[in-house]
Each structure stands twice: as structure tokens, then as C-alpha cells.
Design a protein around this motif. Structure first.
Motif, mmCIF file in Angstrom:
data_model
loop_
_atom_site.group_PDB
_atom_site.id
_atom_site.type_symbol
_atom_site.label_atom_id
_atom_site.label_comp_id
_atom_site.label_asym_id
_atom_site.label_seq_id
_atom_site.Cartn_x
_atom_site.Cartn_y
_atom_site.Cartn_z
ATOM 1 N N LEU A 34 0.830 -1.203 0.000
ATOM 2 C CA LEU A 34 0.000 0.000 0.000
ATOM 3 C C LEU A 34 0.866 1.256 0.000
ATOM 4 O O LEU A 34 0.569 2.230 -0.695
ATOM 5 N N TYR A 35 1.949 1.232 0.762
ATOM 6 C CA TYR A 35 2.853 2.390 0.807
ATOM 7 C C TYR A 35 3.596 2.563 -0.509
ATOM 8 O O TYR A 35 3.860 3.685 -0.934
ATOM 9 N N GLN A 36 3.938 1.462 -1.145
ATOM 10 C CA GLN A 36 4.637 1.545 -2.426
ATOM 11 C C GLN A 36 3.768 2.206 -3.495
ATOM 12 O O GLN A 36 4.272 2.768 -4.457
ATOM 13 N N ASN A 37 2.443 2.133 -3.305
ATOM 14 C CA ASN A 37 1.522 2.671 -4.292
ATOM 15 C C ASN A 37 0.894 3.997 -3.855
ATOM 16 O O ASN A 37 0.005 4.511 -4.514
ATOM 17 N N LYS A 38 1.334 4.574 -2.722
ATOM 18 C CA LYS A 38 0.765 5.806 -2.216
ATOM 19 C C LYS A 38 1.360 7.033 -2.913
ATOM 20 O O LYS A 38 2.545 7.061 -3.209
ATOM 21 N N LEU A 62 -5.894 -7.296 6.399
ATOM 22 C CA LEU A 62 -4.434 -7.336 6.487
ATOM 23 C C LEU A 62 -3.858 -8.541 5.739
ATOM 24 O O LEU A 62 -2.671 -8.601 5.458
ATOM 25 N N PHE A 63 -4.749 -9.508 5.438
ATOM 26 C CA PHE A 63 -4.312 -10.715 4.728
ATOM 27 C C PHE A 63 -4.788 -10.723 3.278
ATOM 28 O O PHE A 63 -4.743 -11.767 2.625
ATOM 29 N N ASN A 64 -5.247 -9.564 2.775
ATOM 30 C CA ASN A 64 -5.651 -9.475 1.367
ATOM 31 C C ASN A 64 -4.511 -9.919 0.458
ATOM 32 O O ASN A 64 -3.384 -9.446 0.585
ATOM 33 N N GLY A 65 -4.829 -10.831 -0.448
ATOM 34 C CA GLY A 65 -3.839 -11.303 -1.407
ATOM 35 C C GLY A 65 -2.938 -12.405 -0.876
ATOM 36 O O GLY A 65 -2.096 -12.922 -1.617
ATOM 37 N N ARG A 71 -1.228 -11.068 -7.377
ATOM 38 C CA ARG A 71 -1.144 -10.846 -5.939
ATOM 39 C C ARG A 71 -0.985 -9.369 -5.603
ATOM 40 O O ARG A 71 -1.621 -8.851 -4.681
ATOM 41 N N THR A 72 -0.167 -8.665 -6.369
ATOM 42 C CA THR A 72 0.037 -7.235 -6.150
ATOM 43 C C THR A 72 -1.270 -6.464 -6.300
ATOM 44 O O THR A 72 -1.602 -5.599 -5.481
ATOM 45 N N LYS A 73 -2.025 -6.768 -7.343
ATOM 46 C CA LYS A 73 -3.285 -6.057 -7.590
ATOM 47 C C LYS A 73 -4.300 -6.306 -6.471
ATOM 48 O O LYS A 73 -4.995 -5.380 -6.040
#
Length: 277
Positions: free
Chosen positions: A37-41, A64-67, A126-128
Motif C-alpha cells: 500500500l505504501y509503495q503505491n501511495k 491485512l491478509f488481502n492477497g 497478488r500485487t493487484k
């Protein structure tokens, strides 16, 4: 258990590493999501301490376990292939009487390149799934596969793969070199083995983190608030204009907190499995 004991060593390494990979990634899944999430903020100045509670309040603890499900499907073969290729490559290089530490680095680099290319489409999915909020774009991994394919075809699953593959050279090369060097030069007690895995995780990610974040941005090109990047250079330019050099290290702290125990669990699981199974 009897069947496992009588397996070929290469098959054992494959099984042990796959299990170690699944265990390590599940244990650190919340930190992985925070990092992605931070990498995409756009605004990376938001404190981790305030962002994490807000995320839980907004989406719930299970978010918190999404993906993580698709991540386990990815990391089991990825970890298994990576460790098996390293072991095989290292034994092959030993026959040429090269420097042992150089062997570790080369074998580690080869293992990372092979494993990452095999499972990269799963890494993209997984990233998406990890980067979205409240399933606002994809309802699950099947939906993600369908929509991604309709939008960009097969090539859409490989965005950022070239750069990520190059990043495997310093990342996995340093990872295996550090771990094996420590094993060769210090007593292999249980405590030390845990420490060796932690140190190698810290060292390897420090050498290669910008490759990780660029891969992530390319995977999310045109999605979740990201522009459609023409190529890697346009991605680098956009990130730099947004946040300067800091953009290439966004999420590094949760990555450290995650990778150190994850790497530790991964290597330690393999060592214990070899010893007792």
C-alpha cells in the motif's frame, strides 16, 4: 513421513523450501500488505503508526491478509524452485573449483532469475489484490485474472518483469551469499541459524529495494490511481516528480520488519526439515 524420508534430495529441498515459503509469508502477511500500500501511495509522508490503525478501522483485521491466498500459491513454487535451483547450481559450480563465495552469489542470482520468471504472473495478480481497498476493483483472483487479461492480454501479467529479473541478481545473490557465508564461518546453533536468516534478509533487501518498488508500480500501471506508464523510464520519472528519491524507498521500514523474520523462518524451516525429516 516414510515417503518423505525416501525422497530424492532434490525433491526434499523442493518440498522443504515450498513449506518454508508458505509459512514465512503467511506469518508476515499484514506487513506485506502495509508495504504494498505504501509503495503505491501518492503521499508517502503519512506515518506508519497512524496509517495502520486507520487501515484496520476502515477495512477490518482480515483485510491485512488481502492477497495472501494467491501469495501462498505463488510463494510455494517460487521458494521451492529458488532453493532447488540454488542447491543444484551451487553443486555444479563447485565442480569448477571457483571461489566458494562467488559460487554462492552466482547460484543465488540464477535461482532468483529462474524462480521469478516462472511465477511472475501470480506475483502480478497478488500485487493487484493486495493494493486494492475493500475489493473495489477485483472480487477475487479469478476476477483479477479475467479483467487483467481483457485489458492487456498476456503481456499485462509481465509488466515490470525485466527490471525485476535484473533486481534478482543483487537480491538473491546477496541473500544466499550472506546466509551461506555465515553458516560456513560460525557455529550452526538454532539461535545462530535464525540470526543468519535475519541478517541475510536485511542485507539483500538493502541492496535491491528500488527494483522491488519499480516492479510494483509497473504492475499497477493504469490502475488504482497510477498513470499508464509507457516504459520503466517514464515510471521512474513520474515517481521522482512525485516524491523525489524517497519514492524509491517507500515502504522500506515495513519491508525490513517483514523480511527479516520471513527470511529467518524460511531458512530455519529448511534447516529443521533437513535435520529431522
Amino acid at each position: 513421513l516414510f515417503t518423505l524420508i525416501n525422497m530424492d534430495d532434490n525433491v526434499k529441498n523442493f518440498v522443504y523450501a515450498g513449506f518454508g515459503g508458505m509459512l514465512s509469508r503467511t506469518a508476515t502477511a499484514p506487513l506485506e500488505r502495509l508495504k504494498v500500500l505504501y509503495q503505491n501511495k501518492k503521499d508517502i509522508n503519512v506515518s506508519y503508526y497512524t496509517y495502520f490503525p486507520k487501515l484496520i478501522k476502515r477495512e477490518g483485521y482480515l483485510s491485512l491478509f488481502n492477497g495472501n491466498g494467491i501469495n501462498c500459491l505463488r510463494v510455494i513454487p517460487e521458494s521451492a524452485i529458488r532453493y532447488s535451483v540454488f542447491d543444484k547450481s551451487n553443486k555444479y559450480l563447485e565442480e569448477y573449483s571457483m571461489n566458494k563465495n562467488l559460487n554462492y552469489f552466482i547460484a543465488g542470482s540464477i535461482s532468483g532469475i529462474v524462480a521469478s520468471n516462472v511465477v511472475y504472473p501470480l506475483e502480478t495478480i497478488r500485487t493487484k489484490l493486495t493494493a486494492q481497498s475493500n475489493n473495489n476493483l477485483y472480487s477475487g483472483y479469478i476476477d483479477c485474472i479475467k479483467k487483467s487479461y481483457y485489458k492487456n492480454g498476456i503481456k499485462g501479467f509481465y509488466k515490470g518483469n525485466v527490471l525485476y529479473t535484473l533486481g534478482m541478481i543483487p537480491y538473491q545473490g546477496t541473500n544466499f551469499l550472506t546466509y551461506q557465508y555465515l553458516k560456513d564461518n560460525y557455529e550452526n546453533t538454532n539461535t545462530n541459524l535464525l540470526l543468519f536468516g535475519s541478517i541475510s534478509g536485511f542485507t539483500s533487501i538493502s541492496c535491491s529495494y528500488p527494483f522491488e518498488i519499480l516492479k510494483r508500480r509497473m504492475q499497477l500501471s493504469g490502475e488504482l490511481g497510477n498513470p499508464t506508464y509507457k516504459n520503466t523510464l517514464s515510471c521512474i520519472s513520474h515517481m521522482y516528480k512525485q516524491n523525489g528519491l524517497r519514492a524509491f524507498y517507500a515502504g522500506l521500514i515495513p519491508q525490513y520488519i517483514k523480511l527479516i523474520p520471513a527470511n529467518c523462518i524460511f531458512f530455519y524451516t529448511i534447516e529443521i526439515s533437513k535435520k529431522y525429516l
